[in-house]
Motif scaffolding. Structure first.
Motif, mmCIF file in Angstrom:
data_model
loop_
_atom_site.group_PDB
_atom_site.id
_atom_site.type_symbol
_atom_site.label_atom_id
_atom_site.label_comp_id
_atom_site.label_asym_id
_atom_site.label_seq_id
_atom_site.Cartn_x
_atom_site.Cartn_y
_atom_site.Cartn_z
ATOM 1 N N THR A 73 0.856 -1.059 0.194
ATOM 2 C CA THR A 73 -0.061 -0.562 0.168
ATOM 3 C C THR A 73 0.524 1.627 0.154
ATOM 4 O OG1 THR A 73 -1.408 -1.380 0.914
ATOM 5 C CG2 THR A 73 -1.821 1.704 1.377
ATOM 6 N N ALA A 74 1.458 1.350 0.665
ATOM 7 C CA ALA A 74 2.618 2.157 0.716
ATOM 8 C C ALA A 74 3.869 2.993 -0.729
ATOM 9 C CB ALA A 74 3.957 2.134 1.876
ATOM 10 N N MET A 75 3.963 1.762 -0.868
ATOM 11 C CA MET A 75 4.121 1.375 -2.409
ATOM 12 C C MET A 75 3.345 2.305 -3.807
ATOM 13 S SD MET A 75 6.834 -1.873 -2.443
ATOM 14 C CE MET A 75 6.271 -1.493 -4.050
ATOM 15 N N ALA A 76 1.837 1.462 -3.030
ATOM 16 C CA ALA A 76 1.389 2.713 -4.115
ATOM 17 C C ALA A 76 0.943 3.910 -4.481
ATOM 18 C CB ALA A 76 -0.310 1.640 -4.042
ATOM 19 N N MET A 77 1.002 4.097 -2.696
ATOM 20 C CA MET A 77 0.855 6.238 -1.742
ATOM 21 C C MET A 77 1.898 6.692 -2.799
ATOM 22 S SD MET A 77 -2.096 6.354 -1.327
ATOM 23 C CE MET A 77 -3.541 5.487 0.212
ATOM 24 N N LEU A 78 3.155 6.039 -2.753
ATOM 25 C CA LEU A 78 4.495 6.670 -3.490
ATOM 26 C C LEU A 78 4.040 6.684 -4.961
ATOM 27 C CD1 LEU A 78 7.339 4.963 -1.324
ATOM 28 C CD2 LEU A 78 6.371 7.240 -1.013
#
Length: 68
Positions: free
Chosen positions: A19-24
């Protein structure tokens, strides 16, 4: 019982990283002005917003809160 807790914790940690990679990726697409393949072409702002929405929507759609 403890194995189940450990598996759940690992799954949550993995999902948090994805999820953090998708947000980045979403922030990168939203705030990047130029085009990666053709720097001289500037796409419209509306296209930036729609493209930034896609990586954000996929992981968030798997949360029970947002899937209604």
């Amino acid at each position: 019982m403890y194995n189940q807790i450990r598996e759940d914790t690992l799954y949550i940690m993995l999902y948090a990283v994805v999820t953090a990679m998708a947000m980045l990726a979403s922030c990168y697409l939203l705030f990047r002005r130029g085009n990666a393949f053709a720097p001289d072409i500037t796409p419209p702002v509306r296209l930036h917003r729609w493209t930034a929405l896609i990586p954000t929507r996929i992981p968030l759609s798997h949360f029970p809160i947002f899937s209604h």
